[in-house]
Enzyme design. Structure first.
Site, PDB file in Angstrom:
ATOM      1  N   GLU A 106      -4.745  18.695  -9.065  1.00 22.05           N
ATOM      2  CA  GLU A 106      -3.696  19.574  -8.522  1.00 22.05           C
ATOM      3  C   GLU A 106      -2.706  19.978  -9.617  1.00 22.05           C
ATOM      4  O   GLU A 106      -2.181  21.092  -9.615  1.00 22.05           O
ATOM      5  CB  GLU A 106      -2.970  18.860  -7.376  1.00 22.05           C
ATOM      6  CG  GLU A 106      -3.882  18.686  -6.161  1.00 22.05           C
ATOM      7  CD  GLU A 106      -3.246  17.851  -5.073  1.00 22.05           C
ATOM      8  OE1 GLU A 106      -2.947  16.668  -5.363  1.00 22.05           O
ATOM      9  OE2 GLU A 106      -3.027  18.359  -3.964  1.00 22.05           O
ATOM     10  N   GLU A 126      -9.168  12.796  -2.179  1.00 26.73           N
ATOM     11  CA  GLU A 126      -8.179  12.185  -1.288  1.00 26.73           C
ATOM     12  C   GLU A 126      -8.761  11.773   0.058  1.00 26.73           C
ATOM     13  O   GLU A 126      -8.383  10.749   0.628  1.00 26.73           O
ATOM     14  CB  GLU A 126      -7.002  13.156  -1.067  1.00 26.73           C
ATOM     15  CG  GLU A 126      -6.050  13.294  -2.248  1.00 26.73           C
ATOM     16  CD  GLU A 126      -6.502  14.297  -3.297  1.00 26.73           C
ATOM     17  OE1 GLU A 126      -7.674  14.732  -3.249  1.00 26.73           O
ATOM     18  OE2 GLU A 126      -5.690  14.643  -4.173  1.00 26.73           O
TER      19      GLU A 126
HETATM   20  N1  COA Z   1      -3.840   4.985  -8.935  1.00 25.71           N
HETATM   21  C1  COA Z   1      -3.656   3.710  -9.295  1.00 25.71           C
HETATM   22  N2  COA Z   1      -4.591   2.964  -9.912  1.00 25.71           N
HETATM   23  C2  COA Z   1      -5.757   3.563 -10.158  1.00 25.71           C
HETATM   24  C3  COA Z   1      -6.025   4.889  -9.811  1.00 25.71           C
HETATM   25  C4  COA Z   1      -5.004   5.623  -9.163  1.00 25.71           C
HETATM   26  N3  COA Z   1      -5.185   6.898  -8.824  1.00 25.71           N
HETATM   27  N4  COA Z   1      -7.281   5.195 -10.194  1.00 25.71           N
HETATM   28  C5  COA Z   1      -7.784   4.100 -10.768  1.00 25.71           C
HETATM   29  N5  COA Z   1      -6.862   3.111 -10.751  1.00 25.71           N
HETATM   30  C6  COA Z   1      -7.007   1.769 -11.331  1.00 25.71           C
HETATM   31  C7  COA Z   1      -8.082   0.956 -10.601  1.00 25.71           C
HETATM   32  O1  COA Z   1      -7.532   0.279  -9.492  1.00 25.71           O
HETATM   33  C8  COA Z   1      -8.515   0.018 -11.707  1.00 25.71           C
HETATM   34  O2  COA Z   1      -7.538  -0.993 -11.794  1.00 25.71           O
HETATM   35  P1  COA Z   1      -7.960  -2.486 -12.229  1.00 25.71           P
HETATM   36  O3  COA Z   1      -8.509  -2.370 -13.602  1.00 25.71           O
HETATM   37  O4  COA Z   1      -6.701  -3.251 -12.108  1.00 25.71           O
HETATM   38  O5  COA Z   1      -8.997  -2.898 -11.216  1.00 25.71           O
HETATM   39  C9  COA Z   1      -8.399   0.855 -12.965  1.00 25.71           C
HETATM   40  O6  COA Z   1      -7.504   1.925 -12.637  1.00 25.71           O
HETATM   41  C10 COA Z   1      -9.704   1.460 -13.421  1.00 25.71           C
HETATM   42  O7  COA Z   1     -10.315   2.110 -12.316  1.00 25.71           O
HETATM   43  P2  COA Z   1     -11.878   2.026 -12.052  1.00 25.71           P
HETATM   44  O8  COA Z   1     -12.139   2.739 -10.780  1.00 25.71           O
HETATM   45  O9  COA Z   1     -12.333   0.627 -12.170  1.00 25.71           O
HETATM   46  O10 COA Z   1     -12.418   2.845 -13.315  1.00 25.71           O
HETATM   47  P3  COA Z   1     -13.557   3.916 -13.386  1.00 25.71           P
HETATM   48  O11 COA Z   1     -13.573   4.392 -14.775  1.00 25.71           O
HETATM   49  O12 COA Z   1     -14.817   3.394 -12.770  1.00 25.71           O
HETATM   50  O13 COA Z   1     -13.089   5.133 -12.453  1.00 25.71           O
HETATM   51  C11 COA Z   1     -11.591   6.818 -11.567  1.00 25.71           C
HETATM   52  C12 COA Z   1     -11.912   5.856 -12.737  1.00 25.71           C
HETATM   53  C13 COA Z   1     -10.292   7.507 -11.848  1.00 25.71           C
HETATM   54  C14 COA Z   1     -12.727   7.826 -11.445  1.00 25.71           C
HETATM   55  C15 COA Z   1     -11.534   6.016 -10.258  1.00 25.71           C
HETATM   56  O14 COA Z   1     -10.686   4.925 -10.435  1.00 25.71           O
HETATM   57  C16 COA Z   1     -11.032   6.808  -9.093  1.00 25.71           C
HETATM   58  O15 COA Z   1     -11.797   7.487  -8.442  1.00 25.71           O
HETATM   59  N6  COA Z   1      -9.718   6.693  -8.811  1.00 25.71           N
HETATM   60  C17 COA Z   1      -9.116   7.302  -7.660  1.00 25.71           C
HETATM   61  C18 COA Z   1      -8.983   8.773  -7.823  1.00 25.71           C
HETATM   62  C19 COA Z   1      -8.300   9.338  -6.608  1.00 25.71           C
HETATM   63  O16 COA Z   1      -8.755   9.196  -5.499  1.00 25.71           O
HETATM   64  N7  COA Z   1      -7.190   9.995  -6.853  1.00 25.71           N
HETATM   65  C20 COA Z   1      -6.451  10.601  -5.799  1.00 25.71           C
HETATM   66  C21 COA Z   1      -5.381   9.698  -5.379  1.00 25.71           C
HETATM   67  S1  COA Z   1      -4.553  10.375  -4.001  1.00 25.71           S
END
Ligand code: COA
Ligand code: NAD
Length: 695
Positions: A106, A126
Site C-alpha cells: 500500500e 491481509e
Molecule cells: N509484523 C510483525 N512481524 C512480522 C511481520 C509483520 N508484518 N512479518 C513478519 N514478521 C516477523 C515474524 O513473526 C518472524 O518473527 P520471528 O523471527 O520472531 O518468528 C519474522 O518476522 C520473520 O518472518 P517469517 O515469516 O519467519 O519470514 P519469511 O521470510 O518466511 O517471510 C514474510 C517473510 C514477510 C513474507 C512473512 O513473514 C509474511 O507473510 N508476513 C506477513 C505479511 C502480512 O500479512 N502483512 C500484512 C499485515 S496487515
C-alpha cells in the site's frame, strides 16, 4: 539519518529514504514516523528534486507491524503517511525487492512510480489475517489495475511476481542490474523532464458489468464460510467504483477497524505467530548444522507415498519411489501423472511445470538405487514388523548421513529406530492425506533423534511448503490422539440419542470443514476399525466404549469406497445421504447398552466435542508431547480442518475462559465419568486464573 529505523542519504539531487527495521521492515510506529519526517524534510529541501523509497535487507517491506494490532493506535497512521507521500510535490519512486506485502504494497501504491527487480513479490495478504487492506489498498489497486485483478489479489492474498506485476501495471519498470541505482536514475529523470506525478487516487476504477460484485460474493461464500473479512474486501473494492476516493478510503478504514477488532482476526493473527513459534525448538540450538536435502526417496507408492513424492517434486527435490512389484509401482507413478494432469487442466500449474515436476520422480524395485538419498521416508502398510524390517535394510543400504523417516500415524518411533544402528537419524514425518495438499507435517522426535535431524526435518517442512510442528512420541502423537477423543465423544452422542447428520451439522456450523462422520466416510472406516481391534485386548475393562462404529463396519460399510458408511452414497456421487439403516444400527446399540435415547441439543454436541479436544490438549501439554498450546492449534488448523477464524482448540479455550471450560468439564465428569476427567493442567490454570498461552 532520520531515526534508527529509517535512513536518508542523498545521491545527487535524489533523496533515498530507506526502511531499516529487520527482519522484514515492518511498518511499526517508529518506521511510520521516520518515513513521514523524511518525506517532510525532502519536500522542504530545495536541493532535493526527487525521492526514492526503498527497504534495506532482504525485502522492501513485510507490511504493517502485526504485533501492534490489539494495542492502542500510535500516530501517524499508515494512511496518513501514505497520503503525505502521494501529496508530495516531488516525484516519489518506490524501489521494490523481495516481498512488498500488505502495508508494504500500500505504501508503494501511494508513491508516484514503482520500479522493481526480478526478486520482487507483491501481495495484499491481509485477508489471511482476518483483515482487509486498511491503508488504501482496496481503493488504489482497483484504480491502478482494474477491479477484477485487484479483487483476485485481495481475496486470495497470493503473491504476484515481478513479471506479472509489470504486466498488470502495478510496477512501471522491471530492473535488471542495481535496483537502487536504477531507481535514482529513474527518479532524477522524472524530476528533470517534469513528468506528471501519477497519483493512483486520481484515477477512475472502471465499473465492472452489472451483477459483478454479487457474483463474486456468491463465489467466495463456500470457501470463506463464516469469515467476515472476504465480504468486507468485496464491499470496499465496490466502494472504489461507486464512491469518490476520499469517501471510499474513509469507509475502508471503518471496515478495516471492524475486522481488526474482531475475534476472527485475533484468532488468525494468533495462528500467524503460532506457526512461526512452532518452528523454534528450545533444545535445538539456532546455529545447528543442517545438511542440505537435495534428493529423497519414498518407500511405498500407495496413497501416502504418492502424495509425499509429489510434495518433494513440487518443491524441486528429486525423489525415487521404491515399490515391491511392477504393478504397484506403475499404479503409483500413473497416479502422480493423473494428479499432475488434473492440476494442469484446472490451471493450477503450467504444462512446463508439470513436465519438470514429473521429471523429478523416478521409480524402482531395487532399494539399492536409493543409497545416495539425503532423506528416506517410509510409507508402507501400518505394520510394525514390516517397518522394522525396512528400517534395518535402509540402515544397511543408505549413506551414513541419510535421515531415515517414517510416516507412521500410530507406531512407536523408538521401536522403529531400534531396528537401525543410527537411531539419532530416525524421526517421524507424519504427513496428512492428501499429502501433496494438506499443509501439516507432524514431526515426531524419538528419544534419540539428534538436534541435527530435528532441525533438518523442521527446515525441510518449510522448504516443502508445509507447516512443521515437532511433537513427542506417544500413541497417536498429538493430532490423532486428540482426534480419537473427539470422535469417541461423537460416538457416545449417537449412543445417547443423536444421529450422524445432526452431529456433523453442528460441527460444520461451528466451522469445521466437515463433521467427524463425513470425514470417516472419506478416509475409510476400516482403518480405525483395525486399530480398535488391535487395541481391544489392552483396553481397560471399566473404560466406557461405544461399539457403534464397529457395528457399522461389521455390515461391510467402510465409507465412500464401499458406497456406504455412516451415510449412503449414490453411484458416482460423494454427497452423503442420511440412511435409515444407520439409524437402525444406532438405535440397536443404544438398546444393547441399556441407554434410553433422548433429545440431544446442538449446544451439548458442540460443547462435548470441543471440551473433549481441549481437555486432551491440556493432558498432552502436561505430558510435554507438544511444546506450546499454539503448536496444538497449528496442528488442528492445518491437519484437521479446525476453523482458522476460531484459532484452534486451545485458543478457543483461552477466549472462552479457562475457568469456564474447567467448570464445564468438571460437570461433564460428574455425569459421564472418567472420559471427562479434567486434566491437571486445566484445573491448575483455572485455579490460578491463567490461560494456555501463558504457559
Ligand atoms: N509484523 C510483525 N512481524 C512480522 C511481520 C509483520 N508484518 N512479518 C513478519 N514478521 C516477523 C515474524 O513473526 C518472524 O518473527 P520471528 O523471527 O520472531 O518468528 C519474522 O518476522 C520473520 O518472518 P517469517 O515469516 O519467519 O519470514 P519469511 O521470510 O518466511 O517471510 C514474510 C517473510 C514477510 C513474507 C512473512 O513473514 C509474511 O507473510 N508476513 C506477513 C505479511 C502480512 O500479512 N502483512 C500484512 C499485515 S496487515
Ligand atoms: P497404502 O496401503 O495405500 O500404501 C502402502 C504401499 O506400500 C503399497 O503400495 C505397498 O505396495 C507398499 N509396500 C508394502 N511393503 C513394501 C515394501 N517392503 N517396500 C516397498 N513398498 C512396500 O498405505 P497408506 O495409506 O499410503 O499408508 C502408508 C503409511 O502412512 C502407513 O504407515 C499409514 O499409517 C500412514 N498414514 C496414512 C494416512 C492415510 O490417510 N492413508 C495418513 C497419515 C499416515
Amino acid at each position: 539519518m532520520t531515526n534508527d529505523l529509517v535512513n536518508t542519504e542523498k545521491r545527487g539531487n535524489v533523496a533515498i529514504i530507506s526502511i531499516s527495521n529487520p527482519p522484514v521492515n515492518a511498518l511499526g510506529a517508529g518506521v511510520r514516523q521516520g518515513i513521514a519526517d523524511a518525506i517532510d524534510k525532502a519536500e522542504q529541501d530545495a536541493e532535493t528534486a526527487a525521492i526514492v523509497l526503498s527497504g534495506e535487507g532482504r525485502c522492501f517491506c513485510g507490511g504493517a507491524d502485526i504485533t501492534e494490532f490489539g494495542h492502542p493506535v500510535v500516530d501517524p497512521s499508515l494512511p496518513e503517511v501514505i497520503a503525505k507521500i502521494e501529496a508530495c510535490s516531488k516525484p516519489v519512486v518506490a524501489a521494490l525487492h523481495g516481498v512488498s506485502f500488505g502495508g508494504g504494497l500500500e505504501l508503494p501504491l501511494g508513491c508516484h512510480f514503482r520500479i522493481a527487480d526480478a526478486s520482487a513479490l507483491v501481495a495484499l495478504p491481509e485477508v489471511t489475517l482476518g483483515l482487509i487492506p486498511g491503508a488504501g489498498g482496496t481503493q488504489r489497486l482497483p484504480r491502478l489495475i482494474g477491479v477484477d485483478k485487484a479483487l483476485d489479489m485481495i481475496l486470495s492474498g497470493s503473491p504476484v511476481g515481478a513479471e506479472e506485476a509489470l504486466a498488470l501495471g502495478i510496477i512501471d519498470e522491471l530492473v535488471d542490474g542495481d535496483l537502487l541505482e536504477a531507481a535514482v536514475v529513474f527518479a532524477a529523470a522524472r524530476a528533470a523532464d517534469n513528468s506528471p506525478l501519477k497519483r493512483a487516487s486520481e484515477l477512475e476504477a472502471p465499473p465492472p458489468q452489472v451483477g459483478y460484485f454479487e457474483e463474486r460474493r456468491e463465489k467466495i461464500k463456500r470457501r470463506a464460510r463464516g469469515l467476515i473479512a472476504p465480504g468486507h474486501c468485496i464491499t470496499s473494492v465496490e466502494n472504489a467504483v461507486t464512491l469518490r476516493f476520499a469517501e471510499g478510503l474513509k469507509k475502508e478504514r471503518q471496515l478495516f477497524v471492524e475486522c481488526r477488532e474482531s475475534e476472527q482476526s485475533a484468532a488468525q493473527r494468533h495462528i500467524f505467530f503460532a506457526t512461526r513459534a512452532a518452528a523454534k525448538i528450545p533444545d535445538v540450538p539456532k546455529g545447528v548444522a543442517i545438511p542440505a536435502i537435495r534428493s529423497a526417496a519414498v518407500i511405498g507408492g500407495g496413497t501416502m507415498g504418492v502424495g509425499i513424492a509429489m510434495t518433494f517434486a513440487d518443491a524441486g527435490i528429486a525423489v525415487t519411489i521404491v515399490e515391491t512389484s511392477d504393478q504397484t509401482l506403475e499404479n503409483g507413478l500413473s497416479r502422480i501423472k493423473q494428479t499432475c494432469a488434473g492440476s494442469v487442466k484446472r490451471g493450477r500449474i503450467t504444462d512446463t511445470a508439470m513436465t519438470s515436476c514429473l521429471n523429478r520422480v523416478k521409480g524402482t524395485l531395487d532399494v539399492a538405487d536409493i543409497k545416495d538419498a539425503d532423506i528416506v521416508i517410509e510409507a508402507v502398510f501400518e505394520d510394525m514388523d514390516l517397518k522394522k524390517e525396512i528400517f534395518a535394510t535402509l540402515d544397511k543400504v543408505c549413506k551414513p548421513g541419510a535421515i531415515l523417516a517414517t510416516n507412521t500415524s500410530t507406531m512407536d518411533i523408538d521401536a522403529i529406530a531400534a531396528a537401525t544402528a543410527r537411531p539419532d537419524k530416525v524421526i517421524g514425518t507424519h504427513f496428512f492425506s492428501p499429502a501433496h495438499i494438506m499443509r501439516l507435517m507432524e514431526n515426531v522426535r524419538g528419544a534419540k533423534s539428534s538436534p541435527e535431524t530435528i532441525a533438518s526435518v523442521m527446515a525441510l517442512s518449510k522448504k516443502l511448503g508445509k507447516v512443521g510442528v515437532l511433537v513427542g512420541n506417544a500413541d497417536g502423537f498429538v493430532g490423532n490422539r486428540m482426534y480419537h477423543k473427539y470422535t469417541r465423544q461423537a460416538y457416545f452422542l449417537l449412543d445417547e440419542g443423536a444421529l450422524p447428520e445432526q452431529v456433523d451439522k453442528v460441527l460444520y456450523d461451528f466451522g469445521f470443514a466437515m463433521g467427524p462422520f463425513a470425514v470417516g466416510d472419506i478416509s475409510g472406516l476400516d482403518v480405525a476399525w483395525a486399530v480398535r481391534q488391535r487395541q481391544a485386548a489392552t483396553r481397560p475393562a471399566d473404560e466406557r466404549y461405544s461399539p457403534v462404529a464397529d457395528k457399522v463396519c461389521e455390515q461391510g460399510r467402510f465409507g465412500q469406497k464401499t458406497g456406504a458408511g455412516w451415510y449412503r452414497y449414490e453411484d458416482g456421487s460423494r454427497a452423503p445421504i442420511p440412511d435409515p439403516e444407520i439409524e437402525k444400527i444406532i438405535v440397536a446399540v443404544s438398546e444393547e447398552l441399556g441407554i434410553q435415547r433422548r433429545d440431544i441439543k446442538d449446544e451439548e454436541i458442540r460443547e462435548r466435542c470441543l471440551y473433549a479436544l481441549i481437555n486432551e490438549g491440556a493432558k498432552i501439554l502436561d505430558e510435554g508431547l507438544a511444546l506450546r498450546s499454539g503448536d496444538i492449534d497449528v496442528i488442528w488448523i492445518n491437519g484437521y480442518g479446525f476453523p482458522i477464524h476460531r484459532g484452534g482448540p486451545m485458543f478457543t479455550a483461552d477466549r472462552l475462559g479457562v475457568r469456564k471450560v474447567y467448570d464445564a468439564v468438571s460437570k461433564l465428569y460428574d455425569s459421564h465419568g472418567d472420559v471427562f476427567k479434567p486434566a491437571a493442567l486445566l484445573e491448575t490454570l483455572a485455579r490460578e486464573g491463567r490461560n494456555f498461552r501463558d504457559i
